[in-house]
Design a protein around this motif. Sequence first.
Motif, PDB file in Angstrom:
ATOM      1  N   GLU A   4       0.839  -1.276  -0.092  1.00  0.00           N
ATOM      2  CA  GLU A   4       0.102   0.009  -0.026  1.00  0.00           C
ATOM      3  C   GLU A   4       0.912   1.272  -0.001  1.00  0.00           C
ATOM      4  OE1 GLU A   4      -2.901  -0.375   3.029  1.00  0.00           O
ATOM      5  OE2 GLU A   4      -4.089  -1.530   1.904  1.00  0.00           O
ATOM      6  N   ALA A   5       1.778   1.275   0.656  1.00  0.00           N
ATOM      7  CA  ALA A   5       2.858   2.620   0.689  1.00  0.00           C
ATOM      8  C   ALA A   5       3.605   2.787  -0.636  1.00  0.00           C
ATOM      9  CB  ALA A   5       3.942   2.230   1.782  1.00  0.00           C
ATOM     10  N   ALA A   6       3.651   1.522  -1.045  1.00  0.00           N
ATOM     11  CA  ALA A   6       4.517   1.599  -2.589  1.00  0.00           C
ATOM     12  C   ALA A   6       3.374   2.156  -3.589  1.00  0.00           C
ATOM     13  CB  ALA A   6       4.891   0.251  -3.109  1.00  0.00           C
ATOM     14  N   LEU A   7       2.192   1.766  -3.489  1.00  0.00           N
ATOM     15  CA  LEU A   7       1.087   2.350  -4.456  1.00  0.00           C
ATOM     16  C   LEU A   7       0.677   3.794  -4.261  1.00  0.00           C
ATOM     17  CD1 LEU A   7      -0.925  -0.907  -4.565  1.00  0.00           C
ATOM     18  CD2 LEU A   7       0.408  -0.004  -6.378  1.00  0.00           C
ATOM     19  N   GLY A   8       0.547   4.076  -2.941  1.00  0.00           N
ATOM     20  CA  GLY A   8       0.111   5.389  -2.479  1.00  0.00           C
ATOM     21  C   GLY A   8      -1.306   5.720  -2.436  1.00  0.00           C
ATOM     22  N   THR A   9      -2.019   4.777  -2.743  1.00  0.00           N
ATOM     23  CA  THR A   9      -3.723   4.983  -3.184  1.00  0.00           C
ATOM     24  C   THR A   9      -4.388   4.038  -2.584  1.00  0.00           C
ATOM     25  OG1 THR A   9      -3.349   4.442  -5.363  1.00  0.00           O
ATOM     26  CG2 THR A   9      -3.205   6.645  -5.242  1.00  0.00           C
ATOM     27  N   ALA A  10      -4.143   3.437  -1.632  1.00  0.00           N
ATOM     28  CA  ALA A  10      -4.911   2.170  -1.030  1.00  0.00           C
ATOM     29  C   ALA A  10      -6.466   2.697  -0.726  1.00  0.00           C
ATOM     30  CB  ALA A  10      -4.547   1.756   0.221  1.00  0.00           C
ATOM     31  N   VAL A  11      -7.471   1.855  -1.180  1.00  0.00           N
ATOM     32  CA  VAL A  11      -8.789   2.253  -1.096  1.00  0.00           C
ATOM     33  C   VAL A  11      -9.094   2.396   0.516  1.00  0.00           C
ATOM     34  CG1 VAL A  11      -9.575   1.016  -3.152  1.00  0.00           C
ATOM     35  CG2 VAL A  11      -9.758  -0.174  -0.765  1.00  0.00           C
ATOM     36  N   GLU A  41     -11.380  12.726   1.839  1.00  0.00           N
ATOM     37  CA  GLU A  41     -11.524  12.527   0.446  1.00  0.00           C
ATOM     38  C   GLU A  41     -10.668  13.309  -0.451  1.00  0.00           C
ATOM     39  OE1 GLU A  41     -15.551  12.327  -0.934  1.00  0.00           O
ATOM     40  OE2 GLU A  41     -14.859  12.163  -3.164  1.00  0.00           O
ATOM     41  N   GLN A  42     -10.293  14.715   0.210  1.00  0.00           N
ATOM     42  CA  GLN A  42      -9.625  15.487  -0.581  1.00  0.00           C
ATOM     43  C   GLN A  42      -8.202  15.091  -0.656  1.00  0.00           C
ATOM     44  OE1 GLN A  42      -9.025  19.712   1.118  1.00  0.00           O
ATOM     45  NE2 GLN A  42      -9.731  20.290  -0.902  1.00  0.00           N
ATOM     46  N   ALA A  43      -7.525  14.659   0.616  1.00  0.00           N
ATOM     47  CA  ALA A  43      -6.291  14.107   0.770  1.00  0.00           C
ATOM     48  C   ALA A  43      -6.122  12.720  -0.448  1.00  0.00           C
ATOM     49  CB  ALA A  43      -6.131  13.560   2.113  1.00  0.00           C
ATOM     50  N   PHE A  44      -7.244  12.044  -0.602  1.00  0.00           N
ATOM     51  CA  PHE A  44      -7.366  10.931  -1.667  1.00  0.00           C
ATOM     52  C   PHE A  44      -7.036  11.553  -2.883  1.00  0.00           C
ATOM     53  CE2 PHE A  44      -9.313   7.347  -3.640  1.00  0.00           C
ATOM     54  CZ  PHE A  44      -8.520   6.378  -3.353  1.00  0.00           C
ATOM     55  N   ALA A  45      -7.674  12.459  -3.147  1.00  0.00           N
ATOM     56  CA  ALA A  45      -7.580  13.160  -4.528  1.00  0.00           C
ATOM     57  C   ALA A  45      -6.220  13.600  -4.766  1.00  0.00           C
ATOM     58  CB  ALA A  45      -8.610  14.488  -4.553  1.00  0.00           C
ATOM     59  N   LEU A  46      -5.547  14.073  -3.746  1.00  0.00           N
ATOM     60  CA  LEU A  46      -4.191  14.756  -3.757  1.00  0.00           C
ATOM     61  C   LEU A  46      -3.301  13.428  -3.964  1.00  0.00           C
ATOM     62  CD1 LEU A  46      -2.097  16.967  -3.599  1.00  0.00           C
ATOM     63  CD2 LEU A  46      -2.025  16.550  -1.198  1.00  0.00           C
ATOM     64  N   ALA A  47      -3.604  12.292  -3.303  1.00  0.00           N
ATOM     65  CA  ALA A  47      -2.701  11.062  -3.414  1.00  0.00           C
ATOM     66  C   ALA A  47      -2.813  10.666  -4.775  1.00  0.00           C
ATOM     67  CB  ALA A  47      -3.008   9.999  -2.257  1.00  0.00           C
ATOM     68  N   ASN A  48      -4.159  10.383  -5.479  1.00  0.00           N
ATOM     69  CA  ASN A  48      -4.372  10.218  -6.754  1.00  0.00           C
ATOM     70  C   ASN A  48      -3.563  10.861  -7.719  1.00  0.00           C
ATOM     71  OD1 ASN A  48      -6.212   7.691  -7.303  1.00  0.00           O
ATOM     72  ND2 ASN A  48      -6.756   8.810  -5.325  1.00  0.00           N
ATOM     73  N   GLY A  49      -3.502  12.199  -7.378  1.00  0.00           N
ATOM     74  CA  GLY A  49      -2.877  13.234  -8.465  1.00  0.00           C
ATOM     75  C   GLY A  49      -1.410  13.120  -8.347  1.00  0.00           C
ATOM     76  N   GLN A  50      -1.083  12.583  -7.337  1.00  0.00           N
ATOM     77  CA  GLN A  50       0.624  12.615  -7.100  1.00  0.00           C
ATOM     78  C   GLN A  50       1.201  11.116  -7.282  1.00  0.00           C
ATOM     79  OE1 GLN A  50       2.336  15.470  -6.717  1.00  0.00           O
ATOM     80  NE2 GLN A  50       0.330  16.485  -7.096  1.00  0.00           N
ATOM     81  N   ASN A  51       0.132  10.124  -7.586  1.00  0.00           N
ATOM     82  CA  ASN A  51       0.633   8.900  -7.939  1.00  0.00           C
ATOM     83  C   ASN A  51      -0.292   8.377  -9.124  1.00  0.00           C
ATOM     84  OD1 ASN A  51       2.301   8.048  -5.555  1.00  0.00           O
ATOM     85  ND2 ASN A  51       0.637   8.932  -4.601  1.00  0.00           N
ATOM     86  N   LEU A  52      -0.183   8.951 -10.264  1.00  0.00           N
ATOM     87  CA  LEU A  52      -0.667   8.607 -11.562  1.00  0.00           C
ATOM     88  C   LEU A  52       0.009   7.356 -12.018  1.00  0.00           C
ATOM     89  CD1 LEU A  52      -0.958  11.928 -13.186  1.00  0.00           C
ATOM     90  CD2 LEU A  52      -2.691  11.243 -12.070  1.00  0.00           C
ATOM     91  N   MET A  53      -0.972   6.335 -12.470  1.00  0.00           N
ATOM     92  CA  MET A  53      -0.404   5.128 -12.667  1.00  0.00           C
ATOM     93  C   MET A  53      -0.979   4.317 -13.735  1.00  0.00           C
ATOM     94  SD  MET A  53       0.060   2.993  -9.136  1.00  0.00           S
ATOM     95  CE  MET A  53      -1.214   4.000  -8.119  1.00  0.00           C
ATOM     96  N   PHE A  54      -0.338   3.838 -14.892  1.00  0.00           N
ATOM     97  CA  PHE A  54      -0.642   2.954 -15.568  1.00  0.00           C
ATOM     98  C   PHE A  54      -0.433   1.674 -14.949  1.00  0.00           C
ATOM     99  CE2 PHE A  54       0.784   5.236 -19.878  1.00  0.00           C
ATOM    100  CZ  PHE A  54      -0.578   5.489 -20.086  1.00  0.00           C
ATOM    101  N   CYS A  55      -1.132   0.424 -15.165  1.00  0.00           N
ATOM    102  CA  CYS A  55      -0.713  -0.942 -14.753  1.00  0.00           C
ATOM    103  C   CYS A  55       0.566  -1.240 -14.576  1.00  0.00           C
ATOM    104  CB  CYS A  55      -1.656  -1.954 -15.209  1.00  0.00           C
ATOM    105  SG  CYS A  55      -1.272  -2.266 -17.180  1.00  0.00           S
TER     106      CYS A  55
END
Length: 298
Positions: free
Chosen positions: A222-229, A238-252
């Motif tokens: 989860e730490a490696a991915l940065g965006t655990a559900v 939710e805002q912190a989650f949006a930031l985490a997603n924006g900072q951890n954009l990921m292709f598979c």
Amino acid sequence: MNALTLPDVAAQAARQALPLEWVGMCGIALPVFIEGQRLAAKADAGVSLDDGDARGIHMSRLYLGLETLEQQNLSPALLRRVLQRFLDSHEDLSDAAYLNIHTDLLLRRPALVSPLAGWKTYPVTVSARLKNKVFHVELKIDVAYSSTCPCSAALARQLIQQQFVDDFANKPLQHADVLAWLGSTQGIVATPHSQRSTAQLHLHLDEFIDELPLTSIINDAEAALGTAVQTAVKRADEQAFALANGQNLMFCEDAARRLNLALRRSPGVSEFHVRVIHAESLHAHDAVAESHWRREQP
Ligand SMILES: Nc1nc2c(ncn2[C@@H]2O[C@H](COP(=O)(O)OP(=O)(O)OP(=O)(O)O)[C@@H](O)[C@H]2O)c(=O)[nH]1
């Protein structure tokens, strides 16, 4: 009393003499203890039938051999004892013993910002094997996370830039106007797509490991991915989650590489196979990547 003895078909000779690699039972319901929690589990218990002349194994002895799992914390030493009991109860019949335990690990996870917390389940399979005195344990763990498409994010940013050009062309820039524009859907015209994703981790553990590193592996992943559900979520979370997603954009591919580099540092892991599945919201099919690593022998 009935003077007749019970017929024992398993003790008869096999009609077609042939050894079998695995014989046993699948889906046995039982409670197990993992990290102090009593969890509902299903077990697959089996042995090899190396004596090709023997009609059958003794299913009840395997079933009864599972009893200790109800009372003690699930550890490599306990799994080994259970497997040894399978073999001891099948002397002259079997050289190898197998046990899979399928359960859902329940972990309490804190929210990203607020003081809330909630429970998350992680499907887990613990597989153990004892053959020719060599003991082997593997873990399978599913970890759910969110992935935001980096391509979609770049395309959305370009649309926002284009909108900025259209809305502010030939106008002096006023701080208040730009701030209001940034907070409007008329300004931020496009958003990237995200999807709920799953990392399927299959790990081989060192033979003499003391504990099953379930929670530490999940934490590392989860730490490696940065965006655990998340579990309990307020708007700040939710805002912190949006930031985490924006900072951890990921292709598979990115997710598989991150997991590979993190898990090879996890103590007690000698080999692993990672499969990540992005259940695309752009497509009706999934994007999938796999990665394998094996520690080099010294
Ligand atoms: N080997 C085998 N046993 C089966 C199967 N399906 C059901 N069983 C039953 O599993 C039951 C338990 O077998 P055993 O462990 O040999 O029972 P048992 O002979 O009373 O026990 P022991 O005296 O310890 O050998 C028997 O009633 C079998 O009929 C099968 O496909 N293979």
